[in-house]
Design an enzyme around this catalytic site. Structure first.
Site, PDB file in Angstrom:
ATOM      1  N   ASN A  14      -2.404   0.261   8.791  1.00  0.00           N
ATOM      2  CA  ASN A  14      -2.414   1.490  10.063  1.00  0.00           C
ATOM      3  C   ASN A  14      -4.026   1.367  10.362  1.00  0.00           C
ATOM      4  O   ASN A  14      -4.362   1.620  11.494  1.00  0.00           O
ATOM      5  CB  ASN A  14      -2.064   2.598   9.424  1.00  0.00           C
ATOM      6  CG  ASN A  14      -0.520   2.700   9.812  1.00  0.00           C
ATOM      7  OD1 ASN A  14       0.020   3.010  10.961  1.00  0.00           O
ATOM      8  ND2 ASN A  14       0.363   2.616   8.746  1.00  0.00           N
ATOM      9  N   LEU A  85      -3.297   8.436  -1.022  1.00  0.00           N
ATOM     10  CA  LEU A  85      -2.309   8.863  -2.007  1.00  0.00           C
ATOM     11  C   LEU A  85      -2.953  10.069  -2.698  1.00  0.00           C
ATOM     12  O   LEU A  85      -2.217  10.674  -3.534  1.00  0.00           O
ATOM     13  CB  LEU A  85      -1.724   7.844  -2.774  1.00  0.00           C
ATOM     14  CG  LEU A  85      -1.190   6.662  -2.206  1.00  0.00           C
ATOM     15  CD1 LEU A  85      -0.457   5.674  -2.913  1.00  0.00           C
ATOM     16  CD2 LEU A  85      -0.014   7.061  -1.080  1.00  0.00           C
ATOM     17  N   LEU A  87      -4.745  13.997  -2.900  1.00  0.00           N
ATOM     18  CA  LEU A  87      -5.007  15.046  -1.993  1.00  0.00           C
ATOM     19  C   LEU A  87      -6.493  15.330  -1.976  1.00  0.00           C
ATOM     20  O   LEU A  87      -7.133  15.018  -2.869  1.00  0.00           O
ATOM     21  CB  LEU A  87      -4.454  16.560  -2.986  1.00  0.00           C
ATOM     22  CG  LEU A  87      -3.188  16.885  -3.009  1.00  0.00           C
ATOM     23  CD1 LEU A  87      -2.819  18.243  -3.760  1.00  0.00           C
ATOM     24  CD2 LEU A  87      -2.658  17.253  -1.418  1.00  0.00           C
ATOM     25  N   ASN A 102      -2.540  13.249   8.553  1.00  0.00           N
ATOM     26  CA  ASN A 102      -1.864  12.266   7.988  1.00  0.00           C
ATOM     27  C   ASN A 102      -0.714  11.639   8.579  1.00  0.00           C
ATOM     28  O   ASN A 102       0.008  12.195   9.542  1.00  0.00           O
ATOM     29  CB  ASN A 102      -1.489  12.901   6.545  1.00  0.00           C
ATOM     30  CG  ASN A 102      -0.889  11.922   5.516  1.00  0.00           C
ATOM     31  OD1 ASN A 102      -1.107  10.904   5.343  1.00  0.00           O
ATOM     32  ND2 ASN A 102       0.427  12.566   5.002  1.00  0.00           N
ATOM     33  N   HIS A 104       3.275  10.149   7.709  1.00  0.00           N
ATOM     34  CA  HIS A 104       4.140   9.953   6.452  1.00  0.00           C
ATOM     35  C   HIS A 104       5.398   9.254   6.967  1.00  0.00           C
ATOM     36  O   HIS A 104       5.798   9.445   8.082  1.00  0.00           O
ATOM     37  CB  HIS A 104       4.362  11.205   5.960  1.00  0.00           C
ATOM     38  CG  HIS A 104       5.452  11.284   4.815  1.00  0.00           C
ATOM     39  ND1 HIS A 104       5.152  11.027   3.574  1.00  0.00           N
ATOM     40  CD2 HIS A 104       6.647  11.299   4.740  1.00  0.00           C
ATOM     41  CE1 HIS A 104       6.030  10.899   2.634  1.00  0.00           C
ATOM     42  NE2 HIS A 104       6.834  11.151   3.215  1.00  0.00           N
ATOM     43  N   ASP A 145       1.985  16.521   1.939  1.00  0.00           N
ATOM     44  CA  ASP A 145       2.932  16.230   3.260  1.00  0.00           C
ATOM     45  C   ASP A 145       3.350  17.796   3.910  1.00  0.00           C
ATOM     46  O   ASP A 145       4.729  17.653   3.836  1.00  0.00           O
ATOM     47  CB  ASP A 145       4.274  15.327   2.699  1.00  0.00           C
ATOM     48  CG  ASP A 145       3.757  14.077   2.082  1.00  0.00           C
ATOM     49  OD1 ASP A 145       2.676  13.529   2.629  1.00  0.00           O
ATOM     50  OD2 ASP A 145       4.199  13.612   1.177  1.00  0.00           O
TER      51      ASP A 145
HETATM   52  C1  GAR Z   1       2.400   3.824   5.858  1.00  0.00           C
HETATM   53  O1  GAR Z   1       3.981   3.460   6.038  1.00  0.00           O
HETATM   54  C2  GAR Z   1       2.186   5.279   5.741  1.00  0.00           C
HETATM   55  O2  GAR Z   1       3.422   5.863   6.290  1.00  0.00           O
HETATM   56  C3  GAR Z   1       2.541   5.862   4.139  1.00  0.00           C
HETATM   57  O3  GAR Z   1       1.981   4.543   3.528  1.00  0.00           O
HETATM   58  C4  GAR Z   1       1.779   3.361   4.448  1.00  0.00           C
HETATM   59  C5  GAR Z   1       0.644   2.837   4.289  1.00  0.00           C
HETATM   60  O4  GAR Z   1       0.901   1.340   5.074  1.00  0.00           O
HETATM   61  N1  GAR Z   1       2.076   6.989   4.032  1.00  0.00           N
HETATM   62  C6  GAR Z   1       2.664   7.529   2.915  1.00  0.00           C
HETATM   63  O5  GAR Z   1       3.483   7.177   2.341  1.00  0.00           O
HETATM   64  C7  GAR Z   1       1.781   9.109   2.598  1.00  0.00           C
HETATM   65  N2  GAR Z   1       2.669   9.702   1.855  1.00  0.00           N
HETATM   66  P1  GAR Z   1      -0.542   0.507   5.542  1.00  0.00           P
HETATM   67  O6  GAR Z   1      -1.516   0.538   4.122  1.00  0.00           O
HETATM   68  O7  GAR Z   1      -0.117  -0.575   5.817  1.00  0.00           O
HETATM   69  O8  GAR Z   1      -1.086   1.380   6.639  1.00  0.00           O
END
Ligand code: GAR
Length: 192
Positions: A14, A85, A87, A102, A104, A145
């Site tokens: 992302n 991950l 807070l 954020n 999720h 979250d």
């Molecule tokens: C993403 O799917 C995001 O939604 C999730 O971590 C992934 C990171 O992917 N976030 C959470 O689970 C937050 N609680 P990436 O490192 O490839 O961007």
């Protein structure tokens, strides 16, 4: 220029996608990444994209000005959590108030909270027999979250889905929507 900092703990796809989305934007840019894990994939992506980055520890974040100094150094207006991950402490949330979002990988409030990230979320969604999942983009508060929801987008959960196949469908939603929502949010915050 409205400068964005992206906090990430893992792969950083992302973070890369958002950086590329704003690459030719003359008003908004991704100025830096911040990461709490020295082995995370996001660091290689920062190097590839030539984005400055900070690797920091929990003590750096909670008991020193290392992180806030870095944000000031890059004149950061807006913070994006892209798979981050921990807070954030009040020293950061007070500085940025509504200007932290954020993402999720589920339809909150379902499958959120401490320990619910990445594949753990998709495993729980499949185990519960959900027919639909998706993404939630939200502001942050002092809980995991839990902040005000800005946007949710859905996708189906298919009968033969594995956590990986569902993650891939959810990632596609993230890549499509997260940069657009960030852009709209920064434009509307800048007007208010
Ligand atoms: C993403 O799917 C995001 O939604 C999730 O971590 C992934 C990171 O992917 N976030 C959470 O689970 C937050 N609680 P990436 O490192 O490839 O961007």
């Amino acid at each position: 220029m409205r400068n964005i900092a992206i906090f990430a703990s893992g792969n950083g796809s992302n973070a890369e996608n958002i950086t590329n989305y704003f690459a030719n934007n003359t008003e908004i840019k991704v100025a830096c990444f911040l990461c709490n894990n020295p082995n995370a994939g996001v660091i290689k992506r920062a190097e590839k994209l030539d984005i400055p980055y900070l690797v920091f520890s929990r003590d750096d974040m909670n008991y020193s000005s290392v992180v806030t100094d870095f944000l000031k150094q890059y004149d950061i207006y807006y913070i994006v959590l892209g798979g981050f991950l921990w807070l954030l402490p009040s020293t950061i949330t007070d500085m940025y108030s509504e200007r932290i979002v954020n993402i999720h990988p589920s339809l909150l409030p379902k499958y959120g909270g401490k320990g619910m990230y990445g594949d753990k979320v998709h495993e729980a969604v499949i185990a519960a027999g959900e027919k639909e999942s998706g993404i939630t983009i939200h502001r942050i508060n002092e809980k995991y979250d839990d902040g005000a929801i800005i946007c949710q987008k859905t996708c189906p959960v298919l009968p033969n889905d594995t956590p990986d196949s569902l993650a891939s469908r959810v990632h596609d939603l993230e890549y499509e929507w997260f940069p657009k929502i960030i852009e709209q949010d920064i434009i509307s915050l800048s007007k208010s």
